[in-house]
Design a protein around this motif. Structure first.
Motif, PDB file in Angstrom:
ATOM      1  N   PRO A 151      99.117 107.492 -32.474  1.00 35.69           N
ATOM      2  CA  PRO A 151      99.314 108.772 -33.159  1.00 35.69           C
ATOM      3  C   PRO A 151      98.062 109.632 -33.153  1.00 35.69           C
ATOM      4  CG  PRO A 151      99.031 107.007 -34.752  1.00 35.69           C
ATOM      5  CD  PRO A 151      99.086 106.353 -33.398  1.00 35.69           C
ATOM      6  N   GLY A 152      98.271 110.944 -33.223  1.00 40.72           N
ATOM      7  CA  GLY A 152      97.164 111.879 -33.275  1.00 40.72           C
ATOM      8  C   GLY A 152      96.725 112.159 -34.701  1.00 40.72           C
ATOM      9  N   GLU A 153      95.783 113.078 -34.834  1.00 44.31           N
ATOM     10  CA  GLU A 153      95.237 113.382 -36.163  1.00 44.31           C
ATOM     11  C   GLU A 153      96.313 113.906 -37.106  1.00 44.31           C
ATOM     12  OE1 GLU A 153      91.773 116.167 -38.241  1.00 44.31           O
ATOM     13  OE2 GLU A 153      91.592 115.593 -36.117  1.00 44.31           O
ATOM     14  N   GLY A 154      97.236 114.725 -36.579  1.00 49.26           N
ATOM     15  CA  GLY A 154      98.294 115.265 -37.430  1.00 49.26           C
ATOM     16  C   GLY A 154      99.159 114.175 -38.032  1.00 49.26           C
ATOM     17  N   ALA A 155      99.469 113.158 -37.247  1.00 47.68           N
ATOM     18  CA  ALA A 155     100.282 112.050 -37.752  1.00 47.68           C
ATOM     19  C   ALA A 155      99.497 111.199 -38.744  1.00 47.68           C
ATOM     20  CB  ALA A 155     100.776 111.196 -36.592  1.00 47.68           C
ATOM     21  N   LEU A 156      98.202 111.014 -38.490  1.00 45.73           N
ATOM     22  CA  LEU A 156      97.376 110.278 -39.450  1.00 45.73           C
ATOM     23  C   LEU A 156      97.335 111.001 -40.784  1.00 45.73           C
ATOM     24  CD1 LEU A 156      94.349 109.172 -37.213  1.00 45.73           C
ATOM     25  CD2 LEU A 156      96.292 107.776 -37.947  1.00 45.73           C
ATOM     26  N   ARG A 157      97.195 112.323 -40.712  1.00 48.01           N
ATOM     27  CA  ARG A 157      97.196 113.109 -41.953  1.00 48.01           C
ATOM     28  C   ARG A 157      98.547 113.000 -42.663  1.00 48.01           C
ATOM     29  NH1 ARG A 157      93.052 116.736 -42.741  1.00 48.01           N
ATOM     30  NH2 ARG A 157      91.638 117.070 -40.973  1.00 48.01           N
ATOM     31  N   GLY A 158      99.623 113.075 -41.887  1.00 43.83           N
ATOM     32  CA  GLY A 158     100.955 113.003 -42.483  1.00 43.83           C
ATOM     33  C   GLY A 158     101.224 111.678 -43.158  1.00 43.83           C
ATOM     34  N   ALA A 159     100.751 110.577 -42.549  1.00 45.04           N
ATOM     35  CA  ALA A 159     100.948 109.255 -43.137  1.00 45.04           C
ATOM     36  C   ALA A 159     100.006 109.008 -44.308  1.00 45.04           C
ATOM     37  CB  ALA A 159     100.742 108.179 -42.071  1.00 45.04           C
TER      38      ALA A 159
END
Length: 376
Positions: A326-334
């Motif tokens: 996952p990218g940064e956006g997915a890390l932030r979302g999780a």
């Protein structure tokens, strides 16, 4: 008369002494200054250096861990500057030299140290041969992309990827709080970005650089700390959720909401504590060399196949490992999903937007929209 003569001689003698002392001091000072000036001049003129901007073209690689001395040695070896000292002298005179970045540079032969420093700081001199890894690619896909771009065999990447700890993933990351065994995998740690690998880099070196980038972003986000403190789960579980949300979301703005659905189902009051996401099935198919298929073509037997450890139907909990990177956006979302009681979602249009629901009735309405759009 005799006394006056004595005083006069005494006065003149004293003057001569003072004059002699002053002359001696002056000579010492002049010698010291001449010596210092001579040293500065000798230092400047004794350092072997070319003059001018150089001629021709030569490619020079600067490693990520290079010191200025290392760079100077490489430049001498490539025939760019005449001596390491010439480069270092120019670097000392230009404070920007500390910002010379790693990468490949197109320089010229027989450049002055000053000209070499200036060109290394010029963005136009960088040789752009980057490899871009997009968000949500699996490790297997990453290996194929890297192999095509670098010429290093896919098998070398697969072999290096078998030991994530050797690639820089701390053992402490492979811990879970959900009662399931944490399988060690490089999946999830090969951070999607554009990389400029130096020529001759090995598969292990390239994968290590990607892992290093993951942890640089993780540190910037304080990902591990925040999921422990705010979600009360292990970072590895949150990374798995990030990968699942990355795979399920058709548009970036839905990633956080899908992560929230996962948390509500797993750690909330959802009856089976099962996700029922289809993306785990396709991940296992890719791992085992089977063709993947869209969700609407999956059978119930395929969704609940007990031989598939990555299935998310008919069993509680997450997949054994992340299912992509996952990218940064997915890390932030999780890490920081939006608040909401959603436990259902479904893709409803060709653009990939999803509709979210709290109750079965709401979800059935959303599914009807999805059917009309040909999504299920």
């Amino acid at each position: 008369m005799g006394g006056e003569k004595y005083r006069s001689v005494h006065r003149k003698s004293g003057e001569r002494v003072r004059i002699a002392l002053t002359s001696t001091v002056l000579v010492v000072v002049l010698v010291a200054l001449a010596g210092a000036g001579g040293y500065v001049g000798w230092d400047r003129w004794s350092v072997p250096d070319y003059s001018g901007a150089g001629t021709g073209s030569v490619r020079v690689d600067v490693r990520a861990d290079s010191t200025l001395t290392d760079i100077g040695v490489a430049l001498v070896g490539a025939g760019v500057v005449k001596s390491t000292e010439a480069f270092l002298r120019a670097a000392r005179d230009d404070p920007r030299a500390q910002r010379i970045q790693a990468g490949s540079f197109k320089l010229r032969k027989e450049m002055s140290g000053e000209a070499a420093v200036a060109l290394l700081l010029d963005p136009a001199a960088r040789v752009r041969s980057g490899v871009t890894i997009k968000e949500g690619r699996t490790a297997k896909e990453v290996y194929a992309i890297l192999a095509k771009a670098t010429g290093v065999p896919v098998g070398d990447f697969a072999k290096a990827g078998r030991d994530p700890v050797a690639l820089g993933v701390p053992k402490s990351w492979f811990k879970r709080d959900d009662g399931q065994k944490a399988a060690r995998s490089i999946e999830g740690f090969l951070f999607p970005d554009t990389y400029e690998f130096r020529p001759g880099a090995t598969a292990q070196q390239m994968l290590r650089e990607m892992v290093k980038r993951f942890f640089a972003v993780e540190k910037k986000l304080t990902f591990a700390t925040r999921v422990r403190d705010q979600l009360d789960i292990s970072p590895y579980e949150a990374l798995i959720v990030a990968s699942l949300a990355e795979a399920e979301a058709g548009v970036p703005q839905d990633i956080g909401k899908i992560a929230r659905v996962a948390y509500n189902r797993l750690y909330g009051d959802f009856p089976c504590q099962c996700l029922e996401f289809d993306v785990g099935i396709n991940y296992y198919y890719q791992l085992t060399g089977r063709p993947t298929k869209p969700s609407k073509k999956m059978t119930r037997a395929e969704q609940r196949d007990p031989e598939n450890p990555y299935r998310l139907h008919g069993k509680a909990g997450l997949t054994p490992t992340p299912i992509n990177n996952p990218g940064e956006g997915a890390l932030r979302g999780a890490m920081d999903p939006p608040k909401g009681d959603w436990v259902f979602f479904v893709a409803i249009d060709a653009d990939g937007n999803s509709a979210f629901a709290v109750t079965d009735a709401e979800h059935e309405k959303n599914k009807e929209i999805a059917r009309k759009a040909g999504k299920i």
